[in-house]
Design a protein around this motif. Structure first.
Motif, PDB file in Angstrom:
ATOM      1  N   GLY A   1      -0.688   4.300   0.008  1.00  0.00           N
ATOM      2  CA  GLY A   1      -1.617   5.363   0.417  1.00  0.00           C
ATOM      3  C   GLY A   1      -0.961   6.283   1.433  1.00  0.00           C
ATOM      4  N   SER A   2      -1.679   7.372   1.746  1.00  0.00           N
ATOM      5  CA  SER A   2      -1.088   8.421   2.593  1.00  0.00           C
ATOM      6  C   SER A   2      -0.552   7.886   3.920  1.00  0.00           C
ATOM      7  CB  SER A   2      -2.133   9.496   2.880  1.00  0.00           C
ATOM      8  OG  SER A   2      -2.729   9.903   1.684  1.00  0.00           O
ATOM      9  N   ALA A   3      -1.357   7.082   4.616  1.00  0.00           N
ATOM     10  CA  ALA A   3      -0.958   6.619   5.944  1.00  0.00           C
ATOM     11  C   ALA A   3       0.207   5.638   5.849  1.00  0.00           C
ATOM     12  CB  ALA A   3      -2.146   5.978   6.645  1.00  0.00           C
ATOM     13  N   CYS A   4       0.103   4.704   4.918  1.00  0.00           N
ATOM     14  CA  CYS A   4       1.169   3.710   4.793  1.00  0.00           C
ATOM     15  C   CYS A   4       2.465   4.362   4.320  1.00  0.00           C
ATOM     16  CB  CYS A   4       0.737   2.588   3.859  1.00  0.00           C
ATOM     17  SG  CYS A   4      -0.618   1.617   4.568  1.00  0.00           S
TER      18      CYS A   4
ATOM     19  N   CYS B   1      -4.712   3.337  -0.798  1.00  0.00           N
ATOM     20  CA  CYS B   1      -5.295   2.937   0.481  1.00  0.00           C
ATOM     21  C   CYS B   1      -6.133   1.651   0.448  1.00  0.00           C
ATOM     22  CB  CYS B   1      -6.153   4.072   1.028  1.00  0.00           C
ATOM     23  SG  CYS B   1      -6.739   3.763   2.683  1.00  0.00           S
ATOM     24  N   MET B   2      -5.806   0.744   1.354  1.00  0.00           N
ATOM     25  CA  MET B   2      -6.544  -0.506   1.451  1.00  0.00           C
ATOM     26  C   MET B   2      -7.503  -0.509   2.640  1.00  0.00           C
ATOM     27  SD  MET B   2      -3.527  -3.178   0.430  1.00  0.00           S
ATOM     28  CE  MET B   2      -2.891  -3.482   2.044  1.00  0.00           C
ATOM     29  N   ASP B   3      -7.733   0.652   3.205  1.00  0.00           N
ATOM     30  CA  ASP B   3      -8.690   0.793   4.308  1.00  0.00           C
ATOM     31  C   ASP B   3      -8.286   0.095   5.603  1.00  0.00           C
ATOM     32  OD1 ASP B   3     -10.410   2.461   2.940  1.00  0.00           O
ATOM     33  OD2 ASP B   3     -11.446   0.771   1.986  1.00  0.00           O
ATOM     34  N   HIS B   4      -7.003  -0.021   5.816  1.00  0.00           N
ATOM     35  CA  HIS B   4      -6.542  -0.535   7.109  1.00  0.00           C
ATOM     36  C   HIS B   4      -5.480   0.406   7.645  1.00  0.00           C
ATOM     37  CE1 HIS B   4      -8.496  -4.422   6.619  1.00  0.00           C
ATOM     38  NE2 HIS B   4      -8.095  -4.379   5.361  1.00  0.00           N
ATOM     39  N   CYS B   5      -5.667   1.682   7.383  1.00  0.00           N
ATOM     40  CA  CYS B   5      -4.603   2.653   7.601  1.00  0.00           C
ATOM     41  C   CYS B   5      -3.908   2.540   8.945  1.00  0.00           C
ATOM     42  CB  CYS B   5      -5.133   4.056   7.456  1.00  0.00           C
ATOM     43  SG  CYS B   5      -5.942   4.322   5.895  1.00  0.00           S
TER      44      CYS B   5
ATOM     45  N   CYS C   1       0.850  -1.193   0.000  1.00  0.00           N
ATOM     46  CA  CYS C   1       0.000   0.000   0.000  1.00  0.00           C
ATOM     47  C   CYS C   1       0.890   1.249   0.000  1.00  0.00           C
ATOM     48  CB  CYS C   1      -0.907   0.017   1.228  1.00  0.00           C
ATOM     49  SG  CYS C   1      -1.911   1.510   1.275  1.00  0.00           S
TER      50      CYS C   1
ATOM     51  N   ASN D   1       0.671  -1.521   5.164  1.00  0.00           N
ATOM     52  CA  ASN D   1      -0.006  -2.764   4.797  1.00  0.00           C
ATOM     53  C   ASN D   1       0.497  -3.305   3.474  1.00  0.00           C
ATOM     54  OD1 ASN D   1      -1.952  -2.870   7.002  1.00  0.00           O
ATOM     55  ND2 ASN D   1      -2.685  -0.956   6.102  1.00  0.00           N
TER      56      ASN D   1
HETATM   57  S1  FES Z   1      -3.011   4.089   3.430  1.00  0.00           S
HETATM   58 FE1  FES Z   1      -2.462   2.043   3.430  1.00  0.00          FE
HETATM   59  S2  FES Z   1      -4.262   1.180   4.159  1.00  0.00           S
HETATM   60 FE2  FES Z   1      -4.809   3.230   4.101  1.00  0.00          FE
END
Ligand code: FES
Lengths: 81, 385
Positions: free
Chosen positions: A9-12, A44-48, A7, A53
């Protein structure tokens, strides 16, 4: 063909997905598995909160460090060759 | 309906050798639905000329913006400009160029070299009508411009470049016209053409300009639109309606944020493919989605884009950069009109105390980007969903 999807995404990203991707890139090369293992990214895979992830094929893993990533690579890729 | 036009402007000047202030003045103003360019050459050179020329462009611009007729503009200029003690005249030349986004051009010239009008790359003759206002003979013209046309106005320093030196009679209008025909094409900016003309004159003057030299360029081209969607709508029921409208707008489509890209992907029934090769340690990679021109990650990319836009003004400065933030900045710098769809649904995962606070500050950066773009003369609309 095995697939590792990390992932980005922003958080990962904050949790180090960039380094983890670089680690996998190298690990795949060193193991000479370029033909057998594909490395991909996903948003994002919704497990931020659990990140960073990644999926090995369809199974979800969390890697908070390169060490985690190394363990996952060993157990899921090398040992299951 | 014919395609909307955009009037791109550029300007450059050099001072007479030995002078610090330029005795010419060029001003460009955006009026609703078009551009107004005024070029003035003040009598003499140096401070006095500079004041005359600057006053002329300022006054003319203000009055034209308010829609006053030419007579009043000229009369006001005559009444307001300070008289030269030596020569007992209040004098500065002017060229007024008003180009509307529907292609209507109005041109008025007083004692400046005739404006160059290029149609599809070739010089085209302007049909002037003379008109006497007070004691001044003004030349007026109306034309219709289309995408691909250019208007170039110069002060006489440009026409006289090289006089008595490299060129016997100076560069002269006809030669500049021919030169311009080799310089204007679709991919070159108005600013670039203005710079080329001034550089060329400087060379002809052998680095020591005999007169202030100013060039103003208007490029008429199709208006560039971009629509940018970031963040999912608060009301999930709105997704489809918002996405449909977004996709139906003209121009480039840009999406930031994984969840937002996901909504579009679902609607389009396609997958987002992440392009890992565009990743840097600061900025997550971009993605590809059929039907959308650019997909990037959200908050980090947008914050980095804001940083870039604070420094960079020209698209060309970002040539070769492949990271998401540079690509996003390029899209913004390239477009004339930008529609921002700012979705304010909060990703519940981002509220987690384990994540840095900055995760929630996307919309602040978006607003800051919008403010910068507006300041640079772009049309920006923000819709909050
Ligand atoms: S950013 Fe990786 S799961 Fe949301």
């Amino acid at each position: 063909m095995r697939v590792i999807t990390v992932c980005v995404g922003s958080a990962c990203h904050l949790k180090g997905s960039h380094e983890i991707i670089n680690y996998f890139k190298e690990a795949i090369q060193q193991a000479g598995l370029e033909k057998e293992v594909e490395l991909k990214g996903t948003f994002c895979m919704d497990h931020c909160t659990d990140g960073a992830n990644l999926l090995v094929d369809d199974v979800l893993f969390h890697a908070s460090s390169i060490d985690d990533a190394r363990r996952i690579f060993e157990e899921e890729i090398i040992q299951k060759k | 309906m014919s395609q909307p036009l955009f009037i791109e402007s550029g300007g450059a000047n050099i001072c007479k050798h030995g002078e610090i202030l330029c005795g010419d003045s060029l001003s460009v103003a955006t009026m609703d639905g078009g551009k107004l360019m005024v070029l003035s050459d003040g009598l003499g050179s140096g401070v006095k000329a500079n004041i005359l020329a600057t006053l002329t462009t300022r006054i003319a611009t203000r009055l034209m913006e308010r829609g006053l007729p030419l007579e009043e503009v000229v009369e006001t200029l005559t009444d307001t400009l300070p008289e030269c003690k030596v020569r007992k005249i209040a004098y500065s030349t002017f060229t007024l160029l008003k180009v509307k986004e529907d292609g209507r051009v109005y041109l008025a010239e007083f004692d400046n070299p005739p404006t160059f009008f290029l149609k599809r790359g070739y010089i085209s003759e302007l049909k002037y009508r003379d008109r006497l206002i007070g004691s001044r003979k003004i030349r007026e013209a109306h034309v219709h411009a289309e995408a691909g046309d250019w208007l170039v106005t110069v002060s006489d320093g440009e026409i006289h470049a090289g006089i008595g030196g490299l060129l016997n009679l100076g560069w002269d209008w006809e030669k500049i016209a021919k030169f311009l025909e080799t310089q204007v094409y679709e991919d070159v900016s108005a600013q670039k053409v203005a710079q080329i003309l001034v550089d060329q004159a400087k060379q002809l003057y052998e680095g020591k300009p005999g007169d202030d030299t100013t060039v103003g360029v208007l490029k008429i081209r199709p208006k560039r639109f971009a629509s940018f969607m970031i963040g999912p709508p608060v009301k999930r029921d709105d997704d489809t309606a918002v996405v449909e409208r977004f996709l139906n707008l003209p121009g480039r489509k840009i999406v930031s944020g994984g969840t937002t890209a996901g909504i579009l992907a679902k609607f389009l029934d396609k997958d987002v493919i992440v392009d890992l090769s565009t990743m840097t340690n600061k900025i997550p990679p971009t993605g590809k989605l059929e039907g959308v021109d650019l997909v990037t990650e959200g908050v980090h990319t947008v914050n980095a884009t804001l940083e870039i836009l604070e420094k960079v003004e020209e698209v060309d400065a970002l040539t070769g950069m492949r990271d998401g933030a540079s690509l996003l900045a390029r899209e913004f710098l390239f477009a004339d009109s930008i529609n921002i769809f700012l979705g304010q649904a909060i990703n519940p995962a981002h509220l987690n105390p384990n994540l840095p606070q900055e995760m929630g500050f996307k919309s602040r950066s978006v607003q800051a980007i919008a403010a910068i773009l507006k300041e640079r003369g772009k049309e920006v609309f923000i819709e909050i969903h």
